[in-house]
Write a protein that holds these residues in place. Structure first.
Motif, short mmCIF file in Angstrom:
data_model
loop_
_atom_site.label_atom_id
_atom_site.label_comp_id
_atom_site.label_asym_id
_atom_site.label_seq_id
_atom_site.Cartn_x
_atom_site.Cartn_y
_atom_site.Cartn_z
N THR A 33 0.83 -1.21 0.00
CA THR A 33 0.00 0.00 0.00
C THR A 33 0.86 1.25 0.00
O THR A 33 0.59 2.21 -0.74
CB THR A 33 -0.94 0.00 1.22
N GLU A 50 -3.81 3.96 12.42
CA GLU A 50 -4.55 5.06 11.78
C GLU A 50 -3.93 5.42 10.43
O GLU A 50 -4.64 5.61 9.44
CB GLU A 50 -4.57 6.27 12.70
N GLN A 67 -4.60 2.50 7.84
CA GLN A 67 -5.98 2.47 7.38
C GLN A 67 -6.26 3.63 6.41
O GLN A 67 -6.94 3.45 5.40
CB GLN A 67 -6.92 2.53 8.58
N LYS A 68 -5.70 4.78 6.72
CA LYS A 68 -5.84 5.93 5.81
C LYS A 68 -5.15 5.64 4.47
O LYS A 68 -5.68 5.98 3.40
CB LYS A 68 -5.22 7.17 6.46
N HIS A 101 -4.68 2.65 3.11
CA HIS A 101 -5.49 1.66 2.38
C HIS A 101 -6.63 2.36 1.63
O HIS A 101 -6.90 2.04 0.46
CB HIS A 101 -6.07 0.64 3.35
N ARG A 102 -7.29 3.30 2.30
CA ARG A 102 -8.39 4.01 1.64
C ARG A 102 -7.87 4.84 0.48
O ARG A 102 -8.49 4.87 -0.61
CB ARG A 102 -9.11 4.90 2.66
N ALA A 103 -6.74 5.51 0.68
CA ALA A 103 -6.16 6.33 -0.40
C ALA A 103 -5.75 5.46 -1.58
O ALA A 103 -5.96 5.83 -2.74
CB ALA A 103 -4.96 7.11 0.13
N HIS A 104 -5.18 4.29 -1.31
CA HIS A 104 -4.77 3.37 -2.37
C HIS A 104 -5.98 2.96 -3.21
O HIS A 104 -5.94 3.00 -4.45
CB HIS A 104 -4.11 2.14 -1.73
N ALA A 105 -7.06 2.57 -2.54
CA ALA A 105 -8.27 2.14 -3.26
C ALA A 105 -8.83 3.29 -4.09
O ALA A 105 -9.24 3.10 -5.25
CB ALA A 105 -9.31 1.64 -2.27
N ASP A 106 -8.84 4.50 -3.52
CA ASP A 106 -9.38 5.67 -4.25
C ASP A 106 -8.52 5.99 -5.46
O ASP A 106 -9.05 6.27 -6.55
CB ASP A 106 -9.44 6.88 -3.31
N PRO A 161 -5.56 -2.93 -5.26
CA PRO A 161 -5.37 -3.39 -3.88
C PRO A 161 -5.59 -4.90 -3.79
O PRO A 161 -6.45 -5.46 -4.48
CB PRO A 161 -6.45 -2.63 -3.10
N ARG A 205 -12.20 -6.52 13.56
CA ARG A 205 -13.21 -5.70 12.88
C ARG A 205 -14.43 -6.55 12.52
O ARG A 205 -15.58 -6.11 12.66
CB ARG A 205 -12.63 -5.04 11.63
#
Length: 550
Positions: free
Chosen positions: A237, A264, A267-268, A270-275, A345, A511
């Motif tokens: 990532t 934190e 996780q941020k 991972h979200r940026a990678h997907a976006d 991802p 989770r």
């Protein structure tokens, strides 16, 4: 300033690289942890730091420090007394003292001081001061007590190492390391074999350590309490984000702060990678559609179809030129995009495919004075469907006995059991230990041919048909989880769910726990899990000893 430096270190045991151009620096006062999935090279990096392995390329440098650090000898098969074990472990420190006495005596006897003696004296004095060599003997009893080994202090050092329990033997190398006070502290899973008091003592000791500290650990609470930096070896990532920004990343990625800060940040990321991946794929489709539309431009429009003679050639040439210019522009845009295009991802991360639990109101579990003589004190408990229960208690309190009774539907054979436990069936069950061929889900076929498609979301597809015994401990645990969930149970019982799993998998597992609506019972000693648990709790008291009265 002293520092432990990895400079573009690469290493492999086979033709496939394990570590690729790893570079990082751990300075004075820093407490750095290596994290990443099982088999990513964390322990190998520690062995490279200690000089037990040599890199294929690059260098490990002990800046401003002697590079003669070594791990204490293993106590597992040590033949001799505890005092003899310490003699071997402290040999380098005592050699330092002996050399210091030799240099001091030579300087006192010499008619004039040689510059060589003075330089060596200063260097030896600095190292001995840093390691507080003069208080070595007094530290032995203090550290032994702190790590739960007071029985080995004083005359206890005359005990034979082979007479110690496995846990006591496991703590001896850690005790020797802390007593010896090397300039840089390098520890692999140091909280293994420690109780809560031992972990607290270790955390206090490490926070006060003056030199560089490099460690691995699966104890998230311990990392949270002690880390100043975390180096992540799972860089997919982080590398995607670097690629999108136009630069490369190799080996590790550093985040500053404790474990919660690392979580934190990742996780941020991972979200940026997907976006970024979604945006890039959308952009690529738009560019290709735009380029394909250029084909119709080349065919010309109404003017070309109606034109005649020279006019027809004029419109045809202009259409072709426009089409070619547009294609070239789109090709340049595609090339520029491909230079910073990120990979999709990973889709094989643990997804923990828990089936939705559609259950009627009522009790999932009812225990009435359930007891096992010497192993489980009498217990009465009702648990509603959909509730989550965390079972805690010291060793010997009966956590595993209680969970096994629920899973099997019967008390342990041959034990003095009384009372009753009834529960919804079926129960998905994962024991504390790793799988055995005699376990209900692990038939001979599964053991030899793998879990098959039931491993979807839990194991990488390349491992679906791998023999169970050939899987790593972490992947065997994933296989246990996969088979326990294959029947879509609405009641799940797991003994020590975080055992054997890497940190990322544990986070995904927790989770999933939080989101699931089924009935869940787990037993755990994991402090991070316990501190963050949101459901019901049951703390088991030790069962009365066999034969005890009153």
């Amino acid at each position: 300033m002293s520092a432990l430096v990895f400079d573009a270190v690469s290493f492999s045991f086979t033709s496939r690289p394990l570590l690729d151009r790893v570079s990082f620096r751990v300075g004075v006062g820093e407490r750095a942890f290596l994290v990443g999935p099982n088999g990513c090279g964390k322990t190998t990096l520690l062995r490279l730091a200690l000089g037990e392995l040599l890199p294929d390329s690059g260098a490990v440098v002990w800046e401003g420090m002697r590079s003669d650090a070594r791990q204490p000898p293993s106590a597992e098969n040590f033949t001799g007394r505890v005092s003899e074990y310490f003699d071997e472990a402290f040999a380098p420190v005592r050699a330092l003292s002996a050399r210091f006495e030799q240099v001091t005596a030579h300087m006192a006897q010499a008619a004039g001081e040689s510059s060589g003696d003075v330089r060596e004296y200063d260097a030896l004095l600095a190292e001995m001061t840093a390691r507080d060599v003069w208080s070595l003997e007094s530290r032995i009893d203090e550290v032994l007590a702190g790590l739960g080994l007071p029985m080995l202090a004083g005359e206890g050092r005359d005990r034979e190492v082979v007479t110690l329990s496995p846990g006591q033997r496991g703590r001896l190398p850690l005790a020797a390391m802390l007593i010896a006070r090397p300039e840089a502290l390098i520890l692999d899973e140091p909280t293994n074999h420690l109780d809560a008091k031992g972990v607290a003592f270790l955390a206090d000791t490490i926070r006060a350590w003056e030199g560089p500290v490099l460690m691995t650990s699966h104890d998230r609470a311990f990392i949270e309490e002690t880390a100043t930096a975390i180096y992540d070896l799972d860089i997919a990532t982080w590398q995607a984000l670097a690629t999108a920004e136009g630069h490369d990343l190799h080996g590790v990625y550093r985040t500053n702060g404790a474990y919660s800060a690392f979580l934190e940040a990742k996780q941020k990321a991972h979200r940026a990678h997907a976006d970024i991946h979604a945006e890039q794929q959308s952009e690529k489709r738009e560019i290709r559609a735009h380029r394909n539309a250029a084909q119709s431009i080349a065919r010309g429009g109404v003017r070309l179809s109606e034109a005649e003679g020279m006019a027809k050639k004029f419109f045809a040439d202009r259409a072709q030129a426009t089409s070619t210019r547009r294609k070239r522009s789109d090709d340049r845009r595609l090339e520029a995009l491909e230079e910073r295009e990120v990979r999709r991802p990973r889709s094989y991360n643990l997804t923990f495919p828990l089936a939705p639990a559609n259950h009627a109101p009522g009790l999932a579990l009812s225990a009435r004075e359930a007891a096992v003589h010497g192993r489980l004190a009498p217990l009465t408990l009702d648990l509603s469907r959909g509730e989550h229960l965390l079972v805690t208690g010291g060793n010997g309190a009966g956590k595993t006995t209680f969970l096994n009774w629920i899973a099997s539907g019967a008390p342990p054979e041959g034990a003095g059991a009384s009372g009753s436990i009834s529960s919804d069936r079926p129960v998905g069950f994962v024991p504390q230990r790793l799988p055995r061929v005699v376990d209900p889900d692990f038939t001979r076929e599964v053991w030899t041919e793998g879990v098959g498609e039931r491993g979807a979301g839990m194991l990488h597809p390349s491992m679906w048909h791998t023999r169970i015994e050939e899987l790593s401990a972490g992947n065997q645990r994933r296989a246990q989880l996969a088979l326990a969930l294959a029947g879509a149970p609405s009641f799940l019982v797991i003994d020590e769910p975080t055992n054997f799993l890497d940190l990322a998998t544990v986070e995904a597992l927790e989770r999933a726990f939080n989101e699931w609506t089924g009935t869940l019972i787990i037993a755990s000693h994991d402090r991070w899990l316990i501190e963050h648990w949101a459901g019901r709790r049951l703390n088991l008291a030790p069962a009365p000893a066999i034969g005890a009265t009153g």
